[in-house]
Design a protein around this motif. Structure first.
Motif, PDB file in Angstrom:
ATOM      1  N   SER A  72    -105.599  67.923  -2.445  1.00  0.00           N
ATOM      2  CA  SER A  72    -106.093  68.863  -3.454  1.00  0.00           C
ATOM      3  C   SER A  72    -105.658  68.449  -4.859  1.00  0.00           C
ATOM      4  N   ILE A  73    -104.386  68.028  -4.981  1.00  0.00           N
ATOM      5  CA  ILE A  73    -103.884  67.576  -6.279  1.00  0.00           C
ATOM      6  C   ILE A  73    -104.663  66.347  -6.737  1.00  0.00           C
ATOM      7  N   LEU A  74    -104.909  65.438  -5.807  1.00  0.00           N
ATOM      8  CA  LEU A  74    -105.672  64.229  -6.117  1.00  0.00           C
ATOM      9  C   LEU A  74    -107.084  64.563  -6.588  1.00  0.00           C
ATOM     10  N   GLN A  75    -107.724  65.530  -5.945  1.00  0.00           N
ATOM     11  CA  GLN A  75    -109.095  65.899  -6.303  1.00  0.00           C
ATOM     12  C   GLN A  75    -109.171  66.492  -7.710  1.00  0.00           C
ATOM     13  N   TRP A  76    -108.229  67.365  -8.052  1.00  0.00           N
ATOM     14  CA  TRP A  76    -108.209  67.923  -9.396  1.00  0.00           C
ATOM     15  C   TRP A  76    -107.955  66.844 -10.436  1.00  0.00           C
ATOM     16  N   PHE A 175    -113.405  61.275  -6.086  1.00  0.00           N
ATOM     17  CA  PHE A 175    -113.448  62.693  -5.711  1.00  0.00           C
ATOM     18  C   PHE A 175    -114.400  62.909  -4.540  1.00  0.00           C
ATOM     19  N   ILE A 176    -115.571  62.313  -4.609  1.00  0.00           N
ATOM     20  CA  ILE A 176    -116.545  62.441  -3.511  1.00  0.00           C
ATOM     21  C   ILE A 176    -115.975  61.876  -2.214  1.00  0.00           C
ATOM     22  N   TYR A 177    -115.308  60.705  -2.312  1.00  0.00           N
ATOM     23  CA  TYR A 177    -114.732  60.078  -1.125  1.00  0.00           C
ATOM     24  C   TYR A 177    -113.625  60.945  -0.513  1.00  0.00           C
ATOM     25  N   SER A 178    -112.852  61.627  -1.359  1.00  0.00           N
ATOM     26  CA  SER A 178    -111.736  62.438  -0.865  1.00  0.00           C
ATOM     27  C   SER A 178    -112.200  63.631  -0.051  1.00  0.00           C
TER      28      SER A 178
END
Length: 386
Positions: A72-76, A175-178
């Motif tokens: 979640s942190i990575l996506q933000w 983000f899409i890959y995550s």
């Protein structure tokens, strides 16, 4: 323990995105100065403010890591980095550009931290150093591509701003890959880890900060060369944008090769010995590059390249139960040191010229060398086997 490949893959992808975003600015620095009609010292603020904001986000990231899962942190961070890079591409005034640089630092600081935490968690003890070298080889690949993107986009469009816009696709793609389901089971934060972190926090603070400073001095020297090499070639050797970008490309090719060497081989020397060797030879390359020929500065990429993954491997061995905190201190200290470095180099460039400013990289490398070799004395760690 088996290798957790989803953690390895998303870490490699994350550091690639971080690398290409972080290194797009160096080759564009002369064009940004020209576009906004500003001095080197004022222009250096674009690096300094992003480093300071990266310090803030990295320092507080350890609190985020205790409350939210890493994905979640990575996506933000990916979404924030995408927006900030589009802001850099469209900023009409320099102070708006600086504001977007602050946002860039906030989100890139987190994006640079997460992979260094995930790889030691996903790798086996035997393969950890090689996977970390491979991780930072991805940074080398991205750094290599960044000046090529600048040269190609500038050639096609004739406008430096499009390079930021094109590069913004990288964090959005990550983000899409995550969102892929294979990453879901591996990013929750175990309660046991939180307890261990709280127990070890006060005990580990001093050695963690000591090692963070050790790393940050070397990183400052590395970034000083990569971010100012294009400017050196433009002013001292009178190269154009495309040719100066190729010198930066050469630096990152050498950095990539240095990290790939340590990915394929595990040398029969202590990590501290290898770190010392990287620092001494890099300082020699900088001196030769400034006083003999700038190709030695390009070659410095090969000798400094292995330092960072070796340092991460050592830190993860020293603090296996407190790695989130150790890495957050390291990234935060890197960011603060880079802010100081960029302001210092900007002032030195205005006062003495870019040639003399880059000489200060040798001082940063010498300070890192002193900390590497004094760590066992101050903390009496059994480092000989690591």
């Amino acid at each position: 323990m088996k290798i957790i490949w989803p953690l390895i893959l998303i870490s490699y992808a994350s550091l690639f995105v971080f690398g290409i975003s972080d290194n797009i600015r160096g080759p564009l620095f002369p064009e940004i100065l020209k576009e906004f009609k500003i001095s080197d010292a004022l222009g250096s603020l674009m690096f300094a403010v992003s480093s300071l904001s990266s310090f803030v986000s990295s320092f507080f990231a350890r609190n985020l890591l205790r409350r939210f899962d890493r994905r979640s942190i990575l996506q933000w961070a990916c979404l924030g980095l995408t927006i900030s890079m589009l802001g850099l591409a469209t900023a009409p005034h320099f102070y708006i550009f600086l504001f977007c640089s602050i946002l860039f630092g906030l989100f890139s600081g987190i994006l640079g931290l997460i992979p260094n935490v995930l790889v030691p968690l996903g790798a086996t003890a035997e393969k950890k150093q090689q996977f970390l070298s491979g991780l930072h080889a991805m940074y080398g690949v991205a750094s290599l591509l960044a000046p090529m993107v600048v040269a190609f986009v500038s050639y096609v469009s004739g406008n430096w701003r499009y390079a930021f816009a094109v590069t913004a696709l990288a964090p959005f793609t990550l983000f899409i890959y995550s969102l892929h389901g294979s990453h879901t089971p591996h990013h929750s934060k175990p309660i046991a880890d939180k307890v261990k972190q709280n127990l070890n926090k006060s005990k580990n603070f001093r050695p963690q900060v000591f090692l963070a400073l050790m790393v940050s001095f070397c990183v400052a020297a590395e970034i000083m060369i990569s971010s100012r090499l294009a400017l050196l070639m433009r002013r001292e050797w009178h190269y154009d944008l495309e040719m100066s970008s190729l010198y930066v490309t050469g630096f990152f090719i050498c950095m990539l090769l240095g990290r790939l060497l340590f990915t394929g081989f595990k040398f029969n020397k202590t990590v501290l010995f290898q770190l010392s060797g990287c620092l001494v030879i890099t300082a020699l390359m900088v001196l030769l590059g400034l006083f003999i020929h700038p190709l030695f500065l390009v070659a410095a990429g090969f000798t400094v390249g292995p330092f960072y993954p070796l340092a991460i491997s050592f830190i993860s061995s020293e603090f296996p139960d407190d790695l989130d905190t150790a890495v957050s201190y390291m990234i935060a200290t890197d960011s603060m040191m880079l802010a100081v470095m960029h302001i210092l180099v900007g002032k030195l460039t205005d006062s003495f010229g870019i040639h003399h400013a880059i000489f200060s990289a040798v001082i940063f490398l010498a300070l890192s060398f002193c900390l590497v070799n004094s760590y066992p004395f101050f903390f009496k760690k059994k480092t000989s086997q690591k």
